[in-house]
Design a protein around this motif. Sequence first.
Motif: not given
Ligand SMILES: Cc1cc2nc3c(=O)[nH]c(=O)nc-3n(C[C@H](O)[C@H](O)[C@H](O)COP(=O)(O)OP(=O)(O)OC[C@H]3O[C@@H](n4cnc5c(N)ncnc54)[C@H](O)[C@@H]3O)c2cc1C
Length: 474
Positions: A35-39, A351-353, A357-360
């Motif tokens: 499930h992805e909320m975007r767009p 993930g980050q939650i 911390e970080g993409y990898v």
């Molecule tokens: C502004 C910013 C810049 C960052 N820059 C870097 C960087 O340069 N390098 C780095 O390594 N890390 C960076 N980070 C930290 C982090 O690594 C990234 O945010 C990374 O994308 C986290 O991966 P994730 O899968 O946990 O979250 P995300 O990649 O953010 O994925 C979460 C997804 O969940 C979706 N979503 C949210 N709520 C809901 C819902 N209720 N229902 C359905 N979909 C939902 C969102 O649309 C999103 O697509 C950054 C973070 C932020 C906030």
Amino acid sequence: MSGPRIQAIHVIGGGLAGSEAAWQIAHAGVPVILHEMRPETATAAHKTDGLAELVCSNSFRADDHEQNAVGLLHEEMRRLGSLVMRAADGNQVPAGGALAVDRDGFSAAVTAALTAHPLVTIERGEIGLPPDDWDNVIVATGPLTSPTLADAIRALTGQDALAFFDAIAPIVHRDSIDMSVAWFQSRYDKAGSGGTGADYINCPMTREQYEGFVAALLAGDKTSFHDWEGSTPYFDGCLPVEVMAERGPETLRHGPMKPVGLTNRHRPDAKPYAVVQLRQDNKLGTLFNMVGFQTKLKHGEQVRIFRTIPGLENAEFARLGGLHRNTFLNSPTLLDPTLRLRAMPRLRFAGQITGCEGYVESSAVGLLAGRVAAAEWQGRVPDLPPATTALGALVNHITGGHIDTIDAGPRSFQPMNINFGLFPPLAQAPTHGPDGKKLRGPEKAVARKRALCRRALADLDAWIAGRALAPAAE
Ligand SMILES: Cc1cc2nc3c(=O)[nH]c(=O)nc-3n(C[C@H](O)[C@H](O)[C@H](O)COP(=O)(O)OP(=O)(O)OC[C@H]3O[C@@H](n4cnc5c(N)ncnc54)[C@H](O)[C@@H]3O)c2cc1C
């Protein structure tokens, strides 16, 4: 044990972690709905409707699995058939020793692979609290989790368990602190409930050093908040150290740098004018955080200024301080070892939650969450790679490796990149090079990192060999 069922695993959030989790689940032969909320619903940072969008830099950092912790994580993920790593490798752009990617090509590759997989269904739309009949759910909604879902999670976990800002104080590798200057002692030698009376590392300052330090904090180059961060409340109990310094030259000396109840073990006659305290940050005792030193100083400035603190002249930082908008759980308390919410085990986080911390790192925790969710669905016992691997070290830190504050105070779990301080120490650290010469200083540190990497990959390979589920081969 229950047999396979028709109901799919639901993954909420099609970012880095959610995409990787969905891929691992599908590869294990289990249906998954992503499930992805975007767009339909936007975040403050994403610009496209693509899965696994990189919101800022296009770098996955160093790609060296022989002596770099994040490079090691890359390699471990490759060995477990990571979709994120496959898409990154396939869209690499020149960046020296770093793995940088064409961000659009990377996101398109992840989106295409998931769209084409017969066991993956992609549904667009925001999800709040998952319906009761979703019995195996991964929440991977990231640092910008939508407010509706964040409120639902907060109702489940309690008011203080979900943070909206990370107020990070720098974290230092213990073995880089000069203990001929610093000493272990708790204020007034108080042991508290879990302490010994000598739990903090103390770095003393003379009046002259303190005044120079405060002046450097005030003059140091700072980063500014993004517009959308400005309205998020965060200041209670976590003022940046330079903001405290702005309030007056004595403020820090009466706050985090107060010298009371401490006696310099090396020079009992010389009362320190101010003291910087560091507190143990992980169970292994390899990392210490600088108490009260959350900061908006630029990273280079932090290294320059904090290395003027006596005892920290050669400090190596596992992470530098910062203040950012971020949504993350107090995972060591809330999540079980396989990333399930103790209060509602049908929900697993990735993930980050979770407080990495970080993409990898976010993708790596997605990979692990996907594998354990699939194992659970199939009635297999979910297990995770050993603590000596980068994957194991990361997840152990999130779910249990961190220690809470010894005394009362703001909660201390803060997001962290992978680093060697999270790994269990080597049974025998290398002391001599291949030529038989005794290793010194930086050479010794490099040899240690290489040994940690070798151990990690050998242990991962043994772990993979012992699993019925083969890596998610391309
Ligand atoms: C502004 C910013 C810049 C960052 N820059 C870097 C960087 O340069 N390098 C780095 O390594 N890390 C960076 N980070 C930290 C982090 O690594 C990234 O945010 C990374 O994308 C986290 O991966 P994730 O899968 O946990 O979250 P995300 O990649 O953010 O994925 C979460 C997804 O969940 C979706 N979503 C949210 N709520 C809901 C819902 N209720 N229902 C359905 N979909 C939902 C969102 O649309 C999103 O697509 C950054 C973070 C932020 C906030």
